[in-house]
Design a protein around this motif. Structure first.
Motif, PDB file in Angstrom:
ATOM      1  N   ASN A 201      47.472  40.235  20.511  1.00  9.85           N
ATOM      2  CA  ASN A 201      48.144  40.640  19.275  1.00  9.85           C
ATOM      3  C   ASN A 201      48.422  39.477  18.326  1.00  9.85           C
ATOM      4  O   ASN A 201      48.705  39.680  17.156  1.00  9.85           O
ATOM      5  CB  ASN A 201      49.439  41.386  19.585  1.00  9.85           C
ATOM      6  CG  ASN A 201      50.413  40.546  20.383  1.00  9.85           C
ATOM      7  OD1 ASN A 201      50.051  39.512  20.924  1.00  9.85           O
ATOM      8  ND2 ASN A 201      51.632  40.996  20.468  1.00  9.85           N
ATOM      9  N   LYS A 202      48.304  38.236  18.816  1.00  8.17           N
ATOM     10  CA  LYS A 202      48.489  37.058  17.958  1.00  8.17           C
ATOM     11  C   LYS A 202      47.148  36.418  17.593  1.00  8.17           C
ATOM     12  O   LYS A 202      47.112  35.270  17.149  1.00  8.17           O
ATOM     13  CB  LYS A 202      49.377  36.035  18.658  1.00  8.17           C
ATOM     14  CG  LYS A 202      50.778  36.550  18.905  1.00  8.17           C
ATOM     15  CD  LYS A 202      51.626  35.528  19.606  1.00  8.17           C
ATOM     16  CE  LYS A 202      53.005  36.108  19.864  1.00  8.17           C
ATOM     17  NZ  LYS A 202      53.837  35.171  20.608  1.00  8.17           N
ATOM     18  N   MET A 203      46.050  37.162  17.801  1.00 10.33           N
ATOM     19  CA  MET A 203      44.692  36.721  17.490  1.00 10.33           C
ATOM     20  C   MET A 203      44.276  35.478  18.280  1.00 10.33           C
ATOM     21  O   MET A 203      43.509  34.643  17.795  1.00 10.33           O
ATOM     22  CB  MET A 203      44.513  36.493  15.985  1.00 10.33           C
ATOM     23  CG  MET A 203      44.693  37.751  15.167  1.00 10.33           C
ATOM     24  SD  MET A 203      43.622  39.110  15.679  1.00 10.33           S
ATOM     25  CE  MET A 203      42.040  38.494  15.208  1.00 10.33           C
ATOM     26  N   ASN A 204      44.760  35.360  19.502  1.00 15.86           N
ATOM     27  CA  ASN A 204      44.333  34.314  20.427  1.00 15.86           C
ATOM     28  C   ASN A 204      43.293  34.898  21.375  1.00 15.86           C
ATOM     29  O   ASN A 204      43.382  36.060  21.762  1.00 15.86           O
ATOM     30  CB  ASN A 204      45.514  33.781  21.238  1.00 15.86           C
ATOM     31  CG  ASN A 204      46.531  33.096  20.364  1.00 15.86           C
ATOM     32  OD1 ASN A 204      46.189  32.379  19.431  1.00 15.86           O
ATOM     33  ND2 ASN A 204      47.799  33.332  20.646  1.00 15.86           N
ATOM     34  N   HIS A 205      42.323  34.072  21.757  1.00 16.07           N
ATOM     35  CA  HIS A 205      41.331  34.517  22.732  1.00 16.07           C
ATOM     36  C   HIS A 205      41.977  34.645  24.108  1.00 16.07           C
ATOM     37  O   HIS A 205      42.693  33.752  24.545  1.00 16.07           O
ATOM     38  CB  HIS A 205      40.178  33.518  22.832  1.00 16.07           C
ATOM     39  CG  HIS A 205      39.221  33.605  21.713  1.00 16.07           C
ATOM     40  ND1 HIS A 205      39.273  32.767  20.636  1.00 16.07           N
ATOM     41  CD2 HIS A 205      38.186  34.438  21.491  1.00 16.07           C
ATOM     42  CE1 HIS A 205      38.309  33.068  19.803  1.00 16.07           C
ATOM     43  NE2 HIS A 205      37.625  34.083  20.299  1.00 16.07           N
ATOM     44  N   VAL A 206      41.698  35.749  24.776  1.00 19.32           N
ATOM     45  CA  VAL A 206      42.141  35.955  26.157  1.00 19.32           C
ATOM     46  C   VAL A 206      40.885  36.226  26.977  1.00 19.32           C
ATOM     47  O   VAL A 206      40.105  37.116  26.665  1.00 19.32           O
ATOM     48  CB  VAL A 206      43.123  37.148  26.270  1.00 19.32           C
ATOM     49  CG1 VAL A 206      43.549  37.339  27.706  1.00 19.32           C
ATOM     50  CG2 VAL A 206      44.316  36.945  25.372  1.00 19.32           C
ATOM     51  N   ARG A 207      40.681  35.432  28.021  1.00 19.70           N
ATOM     52  CA  ARG A 207      39.490  35.527  28.844  1.00 19.70           C
ATOM     53  C   ARG A 207      39.810  36.187  30.183  1.00 19.70           C
ATOM     54  O   ARG A 207      40.786  35.822  30.834  1.00 19.70           O
ATOM     55  CB  ARG A 207      38.925  34.132  29.060  1.00 19.70           C
ATOM     56  CG  ARG A 207      37.743  34.088  29.955  1.00 19.70           C
ATOM     57  CD  ARG A 207      37.192  32.710  30.046  1.00 19.70           C
ATOM     58  NE  ARG A 207      35.920  32.793  29.343  1.00 19.70           N
ATOM     59  CZ  ARG A 207      35.308  31.786  28.797  1.00 19.70           C
ATOM     60  NH1 ARG A 207      35.838  30.596  28.828  1.00 19.70           N
ATOM     61  NH2 ARG A 207      34.142  31.955  28.222  1.00 19.70           N
ATOM     62  N   TYR A 208      38.983  37.165  30.557  1.00 22.39           N
ATOM     63  CA  TYR A 208      39.143  37.866  31.826  1.00 22.39           C
ATOM     64  C   TYR A 208      37.856  37.690  32.645  1.00 22.39           C
ATOM     65  O   TYR A 208      36.785  38.085  32.194  1.00 22.39           O
ATOM     66  CB  TYR A 208      39.390  39.359  31.616  1.00 22.39           C
ATOM     67  CG  TYR A 208      40.681  39.658  30.911  1.00 22.39           C
ATOM     68  CD1 TYR A 208      41.897  39.610  31.592  1.00 22.39           C
ATOM     69  CD2 TYR A 208      40.718  39.992  29.564  1.00 22.39           C
ATOM     70  CE1 TYR A 208      43.088  39.884  30.955  1.00 22.39           C
ATOM     71  CE2 TYR A 208      41.904  40.271  28.924  1.00 22.39           C
ATOM     72  CZ  TYR A 208      43.083  40.214  29.623  1.00 22.39           C
ATOM     73  OH  TYR A 208      44.270  40.483  28.975  1.00 22.39           O
ATOM     74  N   ASP A 209      37.980  37.089  33.812  1.00 24.32           N
ATOM     75  CA  ASP A 209      36.882  37.025  34.781  1.00 24.32           C
ATOM     76  C   ASP A 209      37.065  38.205  35.708  1.00 24.32           C
ATOM     77  O   ASP A 209      38.017  38.247  36.482  1.00 24.32           O
ATOM     78  CB  ASP A 209      36.920  35.717  35.556  1.00 24.32           C
ATOM     79  CG  ASP A 209      36.690  34.511  34.673  1.00 24.32           C
ATOM     80  OD1 ASP A 209      35.831  34.603  33.779  1.00 24.32           O
ATOM     81  OD2 ASP A 209      37.371  33.493  34.866  1.00 24.32           O
ATOM     82  N   ILE A 210      36.156  39.180  35.636  1.00 21.25           N
ATOM     83  CA  ILE A 210      36.322  40.441  36.363  1.00 21.25           C
ATOM     84  C   ILE A 210      35.138  40.666  37.280  1.00 21.25           C
ATOM     85  O   ILE A 210      33.981  40.515  36.879  1.00 21.25           O
ATOM     86  CB  ILE A 210      36.452  41.625  35.384  1.00 21.25           C
ATOM     87  CG1 ILE A 210      37.678  41.422  34.497  1.00 21.25           C
ATOM     88  CG2 ILE A 210      36.539  42.945  36.150  1.00 21.25           C
ATOM     89  CD1 ILE A 210      37.842  42.471  33.427  1.00 21.25           C
ATOM     90  N   GLN A 211      35.455  41.045  38.518  1.00 24.59           N
ATOM     91  CA  GLN A 211      34.449  41.447  39.486  1.00 24.59           C
ATOM     92  C   GLN A 211      34.866  42.812  40.037  1.00 24.59           C
ATOM     93  O   GLN A 211      35.999  42.970  40.515  1.00 24.59           O
ATOM     94  CB  GLN A 211      34.346  40.441  40.621  1.00 24.59           C
ATOM     95  CG  GLN A 211      33.379  40.839  41.697  1.00 24.59           C
ATOM     96  CD  GLN A 211      33.315  39.833  42.821  1.00 24.59           C
ATOM     97  OE1 GLN A 211      33.788  38.700  42.682  1.00 24.59           O
ATOM     98  NE2 GLN A 211      32.761  40.230  43.934  1.00 24.59           N
ATOM     99  N   LEU A 212      33.985  43.785  39.975  1.00 25.33           N
ATOM    100  CA  LEU A 212      34.249  45.122  40.513  1.00 25.33           C
ATOM    101  C   LEU A 212      33.239  45.436  41.606  1.00 25.33           C
ATOM    102  O   LEU A 212      32.038  45.185  41.431  1.00 25.33           O
ATOM    103  CB  LEU A 212      34.157  46.181  39.412  1.00 25.33           C
ATOM    104  CG  LEU A 212      35.126  46.064  38.235  1.00 25.33           C
ATOM    105  CD1 LEU A 212      34.860  47.172  37.234  1.00 25.33           C
ATOM    106  CD2 LEU A 212      36.544  46.097  38.696  1.00 25.33           C
ATOM    107  N   ASP A 213      33.714  45.979  42.723  1.00 24.33           N
ATOM    108  CA  ASP A 213      32.852  46.380  43.839  1.00 24.33           C
ATOM    109  C   ASP A 213      33.257  47.761  44.307  1.00 24.33           C
ATOM    110  O   ASP A 213      34.463  48.051  44.432  1.00 24.33           O
ATOM    111  CB  ASP A 213      33.005  45.411  45.026  1.00 24.33           C
ATOM    112  CG  ASP A 213      32.561  44.016  44.698  1.00 24.33           C
ATOM    113  OD1 ASP A 213      31.468  43.872  44.144  1.00 24.33           O
ATOM    114  OD2 ASP A 213      33.324  43.079  45.001  1.00 24.33           O
ATOM    115  N   LYS A 214      32.268  48.608  44.578  1.00 23.85           N
ATOM    116  CA  LYS A 214      32.552  49.930  45.149  1.00 23.85           C
ATOM    117  C   LYS A 214      32.886  49.764  46.635  1.00 23.85           C
ATOM    118  O   LYS A 214      32.225  49.021  47.341  1.00 23.85           O
ATOM    119  CB  LYS A 214      31.355  50.858  44.988  1.00 23.85           C
ATOM    120  CG  LYS A 214      31.048  51.203  43.559  1.00 23.85           C
ATOM    121  CD  LYS A 214      29.841  52.096  43.459  1.00 23.85           C
ATOM    122  CE  LYS A 214      29.488  52.362  42.005  1.00 23.85           C
ATOM    123  NZ  LYS A 214      28.248  53.161  41.876  1.00 23.85           N
ATOM    124  N   VAL A 215      33.905  50.474  47.081  1.00 25.84           N
ATOM    125  CA  VAL A 215      34.309  50.390  48.487  1.00 25.84           C
ATOM    126  C   VAL A 215      34.027  51.706  49.164  1.00 25.84           C
ATOM    127  O   VAL A 215      34.235  52.749  48.649  1.00 25.84           O
ATOM    128  CB  VAL A 215      35.814  50.053  48.609  1.00 25.84           C
ATOM    129  CG1 VAL A 215      36.232  50.011  50.050  1.00 25.84           C
ATOM    130  CG2 VAL A 215      36.103  48.739  47.938  1.00 25.84           C
TER     131      VAL A 215
END
Length: 70
Positions: A56-70
């Motif tokens: 909301n303050k126009m800053n970059h937010v980085r998300y490292d995401i890994q999804l696996d089916k269980v």
């Protein structure tokens, strides 16, 4: 379907329904990022990528995401 998620090094379990409804966590940006990764995963058993969004303050937010089916 049950999904194992690792977001910025934190591992937890969720469901595909929660990801699609954007109800996984309290942060809307993280919900959006997880939904994007889930869509990119398609029929594969897992997928990992980095998503960069603005807060909301126009800053970059980085998300490292890994999804696996269980």
């Amino acid at each position: 379907m049950r999904i194992r998620a690792i977001v910025n090094g934190v591992c937890f379990y969720t469901t595909s329904t929660a990801i699609k409804r954007h109800t996984v966590c309290d942060f809307s940006n993280q919900n959006i990022a997880m939904a994007q990764v889930y869509d990119q995963m398609g029929p594969n058993n897992g997928f990992a990528t980095t998503i960069t969004l603005y807060d909301n303050k126009m800053n970059h937010v980085r998300y490292d995401i890994q999804l696996d089916k269980v």
